[in-house]
Design a protein around this motif. Sequence first.
Motif, mmCIF file in Angstrom:
data_model
loop_
_atom_site.group_PDB
_atom_site.id
_atom_site.type_symbol
_atom_site.label_atom_id
_atom_site.label_comp_id
_atom_site.label_asym_id
_atom_site.label_seq_id
_atom_site.Cartn_x
_atom_site.Cartn_y
_atom_site.Cartn_z
ATOM 1 N N PHE A 1 0.978 -1.080 -0.170
ATOM 2 C CA PHE A 1 -0.029 0.021 -0.050
ATOM 3 C C PHE A 1 0.851 1.373 0.120
ATOM 4 C CE2 PHE A 1 -3.697 -2.262 2.129
ATOM 5 C CZ PHE A 1 -4.176 -3.059 1.096
ATOM 6 N N CYS A 2 1.918 1.181 0.844
ATOM 7 C CA CYS A 2 2.946 2.407 0.768
ATOM 8 C C CYS A 2 3.501 2.455 -0.745
ATOM 9 C CB CYS A 2 4.026 2.139 1.658
ATOM 10 S SG CYS A 2 3.574 2.445 3.323
ATOM 11 N N ARG A 3 3.800 1.452 -1.397
ATOM 12 C CA ARG A 3 4.199 1.502 -2.674
ATOM 13 C C ARG A 3 3.164 2.071 -3.749
ATOM 14 N NH1 ARG A 3 6.526 -3.633 -4.761
ATOM 15 N NH2 ARG A 3 7.396 -2.383 -6.122
ATOM 16 N N ILE A 4 1.922 1.764 -3.522
ATOM 17 C CA ILE A 4 0.764 2.253 -4.317
ATOM 18 C C ILE A 4 0.678 3.851 -4.082
ATOM 19 C CG2 ILE A 4 -1.780 2.576 -4.731
ATOM 20 C CD1 ILE A 4 -1.805 -0.731 -3.985
ATOM 21 N N ILE A 5 0.762 3.949 -2.838
ATOM 22 C CA ILE A 5 0.755 5.529 -2.623
ATOM 23 C C ILE A 5 1.998 6.403 -3.261
ATOM 24 C CG2 ILE A 5 0.929 7.146 -0.358
ATOM 25 C CD1 ILE A 5 -0.647 5.084 0.964
ATOM 26 N N ALA A 6 2.887 5.682 -3.113
ATOM 27 C CA ALA A 6 4.350 6.378 -3.661
ATOM 28 C C ALA A 6 4.268 6.217 -5.351
ATOM 29 C CB ALA A 6 5.375 5.752 -3.226
ATOM 30 N N GLY A 7 3.229 5.342 -5.777
ATOM 31 C CA GLY A 7 3.263 5.511 -7.329
ATOM 32 C C GLY A 7 4.155 4.677 -7.982
ATOM 33 N N GLU A 8 4.819 3.622 -6.959
ATOM 34 C CA GLU A 8 5.839 2.608 -7.301
ATOM 35 C C GLU A 8 5.153 1.230 -7.589
ATOM 36 O OE1 GLU A 8 8.200 2.136 -4.033
ATOM 37 O OE2 GLU A 8 9.000 4.212 -4.150
ATOM 38 N N ARG A 9 3.904 1.180 -7.494
ATOM 39 C CA ARG A 9 3.009 -0.057 -7.746
ATOM 40 C C ARG A 9 1.886 0.352 -8.252
ATOM 41 N NH1 ARG A 9 2.178 -5.163 -3.735
ATOM 42 N NH2 ARG A 9 0.588 -6.420 -4.965
#
Length: 139
Positions: A6-14
């Motif tokens: 979820f942190c990766r989605i928020i960061a635009g990395e996923r």
Amino acid sequence: MSDDPFCRIIAGERPAFVVHEDDLTVSFLDGRPVFKGHVLVVPRAHVETLSDLTEVGPFFERVQEMARAVEAGLEAGGTFVALNNRVSQSVPHLHVHVVPRNPMDGLRGFFWPRTRYASDEEARSYAATIAGALSGGAT
């Protein structure tokens, strides 16, 4: 947390099918929805449980808005809104499930059968429909 999806989605990395985002939350389609249009609302700040969340009121205002949008956008009879704290929490990042519901939809108790979108286009269509039902249609 670099390994937190979820942190990766928020960061635009996923990649994710984002329905709405603002300074406090990001809302996106669940990759394995109970029913199509199942949205997860997550805080931008990494917190694992409800007890860790500092802005409870504003966060749940976003959840309330998303529940309204899911119902209106998908013409659902209602929503099932749920949150797990540690036990049964598949990702250790606070997230609230907003699941569209209709009479006789087959969901009983806490048995959550999962489905999949037929394509990325279908998922994008659900995300756009719900986003369009939010106040002002902002995504």
